[in-house]
Scaffold this motif. Structure first.
Motif, mmCIF file in Angstrom:
data_model
loop_
_atom_site.group_PDB
_atom_site.id
_atom_site.type_symbol
_atom_site.label_atom_id
_atom_site.label_comp_id
_atom_site.label_asym_id
_atom_site.label_seq_id
_atom_site.Cartn_x
_atom_site.Cartn_y
_atom_site.Cartn_z
ATOM 1 N N GLY A 142 0.799 -1.219 0.000
ATOM 2 C CA GLY A 142 0.000 0.000 0.000
ATOM 3 C C GLY A 142 0.830 1.267 0.000
ATOM 4 O O GLY A 142 1.869 1.362 -0.650
ATOM 5 N N ARG A 143 0.380 2.254 0.769
ATOM 6 C CA ARG A 143 1.078 3.542 0.836
ATOM 7 C C ARG A 143 2.443 3.415 1.486
ATOM 8 O O ARG A 143 3.351 4.177 1.187
ATOM 9 N N LEU A 198 4.815 2.760 -1.234
ATOM 10 C CA LEU A 198 5.145 3.985 -1.973
ATOM 11 C C LEU A 198 6.261 4.761 -1.265
ATOM 12 O O LEU A 198 7.189 5.252 -1.911
ATOM 13 N N SER A 199 6.180 4.860 0.048
ATOM 14 C CA SER A 199 7.241 5.543 0.806
ATOM 15 C C SER A 199 8.557 4.782 0.678
ATOM 16 O O SER A 199 9.615 5.389 0.490
ATOM 17 N N SER A 220 -1.700 7.549 7.840
ATOM 18 C CA SER A 220 -0.995 8.621 7.119
ATOM 19 C C SER A 220 0.257 9.084 7.849
ATOM 20 O O SER A 220 1.300 9.278 7.230
ATOM 21 N N GLU A 231 3.193 6.673 7.277
ATOM 22 C CA GLU A 231 3.747 6.733 5.919
ATOM 23 C C GLU A 231 4.559 8.013 5.701
ATOM 24 O O GLU A 231 5.640 7.975 5.095
#
Length: 185
Positions: free
Chosen positions: A45-46, A49-50, A149, A152
């Motif tokens: 997931g996110r 991305l990080s 959030s 991340e």
């Protein structure tokens, strides 16, 4: 709530979170990155991305990085490091990859929020990002942001701080880093 109010709340949360990261844990991770032949990254997931952004930044400073699942992914060995990003430390795919990496004697580093997760069994190094979880652990930084959030965002900034630390330790010429930047754009 206005944009400026939201922004200020987020920045305050990020600042508190980064201040709560144990520098000794980060130093262990930096040492492992420097000792590794290749640094692999896995998350979902996110978080993924990080991690992809961190892998790219470390590649910019000459570290051989691999995101698990890339078509060009080489074999992991006992000379390599796997960095697992998982706030809970319970995500199925990262856990399975960490378990598999250990069968090849690779070193495993877990960046997460829960120091007592299932990932603990496989991690040689743990860096805690002390953000709010559903477990309500001691020292958690509460967040007004949705879901994970804050984790991340803090993960991405932790990666950039690690890169900057390595740049300064190695006395790397910042302008010279452009030779590693994508040039087919």
């Amino acid at each position: 709530m206005s944009f400026r109010t939201s922004e200020q709340k987020m920045v305050k949360e990020i600042e508190s979170t980064l201040a709560g990261i144990d520098e000794a844990q980060v130093d262990q991770l930096i040492a492992a990155i420097q000792q590794a032949e290749k640094v692999f990254f896995v998350g979902v997931g996110r978080v993924l991305l990080s991690l992809e952004a961190i892998a790219k930044r470390l590649a910019h400073i000459g570290i051989q990085t691999v995101v698990v699942g890339q078509i060009t992914e080489p074999a992991i060995t006992d000379k390599d490091l796997l960095i697992v990003g998982s706030g809970s430390g319970e995500s199925a795919f990262p856990l399975a990859i960490a378990r598999k990496a250990k069968t090849f004697d690779a070193k495993v580093a877990h960046i997460g929020s829960n120091p007592n997760s299932s990932m603990k069994e496989y991690a040689d190094i743990f860096v805690r990002i002390p953000v709010q979880t559903k477990l309500n652990l001691d020292g958690e930084i509460p967040s007004v942001q949705p879901m994970t959030s804050l984790f991340e965002q803090s993960l991405l900034l932790l990666g950039d701080a690690i890169a900057l630390t390595l740049i300064e330790e190695k006395n790397i010429d910042m302008h010279g880093l452009w030779r590693y930047h994508a040039n087919l754009e």
